[in-house]
Each structure stands twice: as structure tokens, then as C-alpha cells.
Design an enzyme around this catalytic site. Structure first.
Site, PDB file in Angstrom:
ATOM      1  N   ASP A   1       0.844  -1.201   0.000  1.00 19.84           N
ATOM      2  CA  ASP A   1       0.000   0.000   0.000  1.00 19.84           C
ATOM      3  C   ASP A   1       0.871   1.240   0.000  1.00 19.84           C
ATOM      4  O   ASP A   1       1.559   1.503   0.984  1.00 19.84           O
ATOM      5  CB  ASP A   1      -0.879   0.016   1.261  1.00 19.84           C
ATOM      6  CG  ASP A   1      -1.992  -0.994   1.169  1.00 19.84           C
ATOM      7  OD1 ASP A   1      -2.055  -1.895   2.008  1.00 19.84           O
ATOM      8  OD2 ASP A   1      -2.787  -0.879   0.221  1.00 19.84           O
TER       9      ASP A   1
ATOM     10  N   HIS B   1      -0.541  -0.878  -4.713  1.00 23.36           N
ATOM     11  CA  HIS B   1      -1.794  -0.107  -4.648  1.00 23.36           C
ATOM     12  C   HIS B   1      -1.407   1.344  -4.377  1.00 23.36           C
ATOM     13  O   HIS B   1      -1.045   1.696  -3.252  1.00 23.36           O
ATOM     14  CB  HIS B   1      -2.653  -0.694  -3.513  1.00 23.36           C
ATOM     15  CG  HIS B   1      -3.894   0.098  -3.211  1.00 23.36           C
ATOM     16  ND1 HIS B   1      -4.597  -0.088  -2.020  1.00 23.36           N
ATOM     17  CD2 HIS B   1      -4.550   1.067  -3.884  1.00 23.36           C
ATOM     18  CE1 HIS B   1      -5.641   0.731  -2.002  1.00 23.36           C
ATOM     19  NE2 HIS B   1      -5.633   1.451  -3.122  1.00 23.36           N
TER      20      HIS B   1
ATOM     21  N   GLY C   1      -6.124   4.739   3.587  1.00 24.49           N
ATOM     22  CA  GLY C   1      -5.164   5.525   4.376  1.00 24.49           C
ATOM     23  C   GLY C   1      -4.610   4.786   5.569  1.00 24.49           C
ATOM     24  O   GLY C   1      -3.467   5.029   5.967  1.00 24.49           O
ATOM     25  N   PHE C   2      -5.382   3.861   6.127  1.00 26.17           N
ATOM     26  CA  PHE C   2      -4.891   3.183   7.338  1.00 26.17           C
ATOM     27  C   PHE C   2      -5.371   1.727   7.371  1.00 26.17           C
ATOM     28  O   PHE C   2      -6.487   1.437   6.933  1.00 26.17           O
ATOM     29  CB  PHE C   2      -5.396   3.909   8.610  1.00 26.17           C
ATOM     30  CG  PHE C   2      -4.885   5.307   8.718  1.00 26.17           C
ATOM     31  CD1 PHE C   2      -5.605   6.361   8.164  1.00 26.17           C
ATOM     32  CD2 PHE C   2      -3.642   5.568   9.305  1.00 26.17           C
ATOM     33  CE1 PHE C   2      -5.111   7.668   8.213  1.00 26.17           C
ATOM     34  CE2 PHE C   2      -3.148   6.867   9.366  1.00 26.17           C
ATOM     35  CZ  PHE C   2      -3.886   7.922   8.826  1.00 26.17           C
TER      36      PHE C   2
ATOM     37  N   GLY D   1      -6.280  -1.725   9.750  1.00 25.89           N
ATOM     38  CA  GLY D   1      -6.924  -1.938  11.045  1.00 25.89           C
ATOM     39  C   GLY D   1      -8.292  -1.295  11.199  1.00 25.89           C
ATOM     40  O   GLY D   1      -8.827  -1.216  12.308  1.00 25.89           O
TER      41      GLY D   1
ATOM     42  N   ASP E   1     -10.709  -4.699  -0.319  1.00 26.39           N
ATOM     43  CA  ASP E   1      -9.535  -4.263   0.442  1.00 26.39           C
ATOM     44  C   ASP E   1      -9.960  -3.380   1.606  1.00 26.39           C
ATOM     45  O   ASP E   1     -10.458  -2.285   1.414  1.00 26.39           O
ATOM     46  CB  ASP E   1      -8.602  -3.474  -0.501  1.00 26.39           C
ATOM     47  CG  ASP E   1      -7.382  -2.942   0.204  1.00 26.39           C
ATOM     48  OD1 ASP E   1      -6.527  -2.352  -0.475  1.00 26.39           O
ATOM     49  OD2 ASP E   1      -7.277  -3.084   1.439  1.00 26.39           O
ATOM     50  N   GLY E   2      -9.758  -3.956   2.824  1.00 30.90           N
ATOM     51  CA  GLY E   2     -10.015  -3.138   4.012  1.00 30.90           C
ATOM     52  C   GLY E   2     -10.944  -3.844   4.983  1.00 30.90           C
ATOM     53  O   GLY E   2     -12.097  -4.112   4.648  1.00 30.90           O
ATOM     54  N   GLY E   3     -10.394  -4.149   6.167  1.00 30.87           N
ATOM     55  CA  GLY E   3     -11.223  -4.763   7.213  1.00 30.87           C
ATOM     56  C   GLY E   3     -11.578  -6.198   6.928  1.00 30.87           C
ATOM     57  O   GLY E   3     -12.549  -6.742   7.471  1.00 30.87           O
TER      58      GLY E   3
ATOM     59  N   SER F   1      -4.257  -6.414   8.878  1.00 30.18           N
ATOM     60  CA  SER F   1      -4.148  -6.575  10.332  1.00 30.18           C
ATOM     61  C   SER F   1      -4.716  -7.910  10.826  1.00 30.18           C
ATOM     62  O   SER F   1      -4.143  -8.513  11.732  1.00 30.18           O
ATOM     63  CB  SER F   1      -4.822  -5.407  11.053  1.00 30.18           C
ATOM     64  OG  SER F   1      -5.969  -5.018  10.375  1.00 30.18           O
TER      65      SER F   1
HETATM   66  C1  DX5 Z   1      -6.083   1.144   3.532  1.00 30.78           C
HETATM   67  C2  DX5 Z   1      -5.289  -0.065   3.152  1.00 30.78           C
HETATM   68  C3  DX5 Z   1      -5.780  -1.250   3.968  1.00 30.78           C
HETATM   69  C4  DX5 Z   1      -4.901  -2.451   3.885  1.00 30.78           C
HETATM   70  C5  DX5 Z   1      -5.596  -3.628   4.521  1.00 30.78           C
HETATM   71  O1  DX5 Z   1      -5.679   2.231   2.771  1.00 30.78           O
HETATM   72  O2  DX5 Z   1      -5.415  -0.330   1.760  1.00 30.78           O
HETATM   73  O3  DX5 Z   1      -7.071  -1.567   3.518  1.00 30.78           O
HETATM   74  O4  DX5 Z   1      -4.538  -2.721   2.616  1.00 30.78           O
HETATM   75  O5  DX5 Z   1      -5.587  -3.358   5.890  1.00 30.78           O
HETATM   76  P1  DX5 Z   1      -6.535  -4.142   6.917  1.00 30.78           P
HETATM   77  O6  DX5 Z   1      -6.670  -5.551   6.439  1.00 30.78           O
HETATM   78  O7  DX5 Z   1      -5.795  -4.026   8.221  1.00 30.78           O
HETATM   79  O8  DX5 Z   1      -7.834  -3.394   6.877  1.00 30.78           O
END
Ligand code: DX5
Length: 223
Positions: free
Chosen positions: A42, A73, A148-149, A151, A181-183, A204
């Protein structure tokens, strides 16, 4: 550079390095490299998203450490400035955001370099933004958190968008990955895959698990 496989109907599991141990990526990736399909890096520029993460150097390090194809990404405002560098670093696929500058030209540039191209959509960005580029895309990334983050909590309200994207890909008849992608964790992975995602980015939930290999094995058997 290892190339990305084509969609095969089986869900691809994609560890996100954002949640790995930056002090030793090789050790972080070792338990999962035989079970994952590719790895995502990322990239954040502090402008497109309020965070800064990695540059091309990490892509080449991850490509060496993981022995898997690397998906970059780009959560950056002006991706055109960096595509060559990520290609040289060994990325197998580069994803730009539909909301970034000159996204269409960037997709064309990525393809011209012989790489696979992805287009990512923030949660608020309508799916229709992929239509003009559908014929050139190898992957559509539906963000299921605000970029951006790591978790963050999965946004279930993105599931209809995942489902609509799956329908779009099916009608197109093209081999395009649909990435969520995400959570993503053991339960949200089942929701995302059930809505048609066939590439799941896991950060995470994977790297916080004491037994990441067992986590991936269990996840794969649940999909
Ligand atoms: C956000 C990132 C996250 C990461 C996955 O910008 O793109 O989505 O890849 O992080 P987790 O699996 O911790 O949500």
C-alpha cells in the site's frame, strides 16, 4: 518479476504488507508465502490519503523476500510520476485510484509497460467510473474502508457495490480480478467473497494473528 495469475474462480488471498513487521518483512512473509497468491504493497503519499507509507524500494524488497507477485496499490494524488519506478521495482500489477490525476492515462501507461493494471474506487466513488476503462483493466479494487490506514472496520455497505462489480465483470466476459480491500477478516472475507470478490486483501487480521499460516489455511477452507 513474477506475474499475477489470471482469475480462476478461486479466491486469491493477498497479504497487505502495511500490517507486517517493517523491521523484518522476510520473517513476516515467510509463514504465508506458500499460502498466499500475491502480496499487496500500500503506497501512500500523504496527499491522496492522510498517511505516508512506502516507496518503490519496498516493492523490490517484498518481491525478493516473499517470492510472490507484488501488487502496488497507489494511494497517491499523481500516480503518473511513479509508474515507471514501480515497474522497475518489479511490481506485477499497479493499481491507481479512479479519483487520482489522469487515472485513465495511468492505466494505459501501466499496460504499455507490460504490467497488469488495476483501478481502485474509494467507498464514495460510484462503480460507473470503471466503465470507460473496463476493456483495459486486469483488476478492480473496491475499497471496503476509507483508504489511508490498516486496522479499520469493514464497511458492509460496500457489499452491493462488490456485487454490482461482479455482475459487470461477468457481463464483460473479461478476466478481471475483483479485489476487496479493508477490514477483511475470517467473517468479512466470507461476506466479500459471497458478494463476488475473488481477491481479498488481508492486513491486520492476518499479521496480528499468532499463527498467520493457520489463519490463511482456515480462511481458504471457509471460502
Ligand atoms: C487502507 C489499506 C488497507 C490495507 C488492509 O488504505 O489499503 O485496507 O490494505 O488493511 P486491513 O486488512 O488491516 O484493513
Amino acid at each position: 518479476m513474477k506475474t499475477l495469475p489470471l482469475p480462476s474462480g478461486k479466491a486469491a488471498l493477498v497479504p497487505s504488507v502495511l500490517a507486517a513487521d517493517f523491521a523484518c518483512l522476510e520473517r513476516s512473509l515467510a509463514p504465508v508465502k506458500k499460502l498466499a497468491d500475491w502480496v499487496q504493497v500500500d503506497v501512500m503519499d500523504g496527499h491522496f490519503v492522510p498517511n505516508i507509507s512506502f516507496g518503490p524500494g519496498i516493492v523490490s524488497a517484498v518481491a525478493r523476500a516473499g517470492g510472490l507477485p507484488v501488487d502496488a496499490h497507489l494511494m497517491v494524488e499523481n500516480p503518473a510520476l511513479f509508474i515507471d519506478a514501480f515497474a522497475k521495482a518489479g511490481a506485477a500489477l499497479v493499481t491507481v485510484h479512479a479519483e487520482a490525476r489522469n487515472a485513465a492515462a495511468c492505466v494505459r501507461k501501466i499496460k504499455s509497460l507490460g504490467l497488469k493494471a488495476g483501478l481502485a474506487l474509494r467507498p464514495k466513488t460510484p462503480l460507473a467510473r470503471v466503465l470507460p476503462l473496463l476493456k483495459q483493466l486486469d483488476l478492480i479494487l473496491i475499497m471496503t474502508v476509507e483508504p489511508g490506514f490498516g486496522g479499520q472496520a469493514f464497511m458492509p455497505e460496500m457489499l452491493p457495490k462488490v456485487r454490482a462489480a461482479r455482475d459487470l465483470i461477468t457481463v464483460s466476459g473479461r478476466k478481471i480480478w475483483l479485489q476487496a480491500d479493508g477490514g477483511i477478516n475470517a467473517s468479512t472475507a466470507v461476506l466479500a467473497a459471497g458478494a463476488g470478490a475473488d481477491s481479498l486483501v488481508i492486513g491486520s487480521a492476518l499479521f496480528s494473528d499468532k499463527k498467520p499460516a493457520a489463519f490463511l489455511r482456515k480462511l481458504r477452507s471457509s471460502l
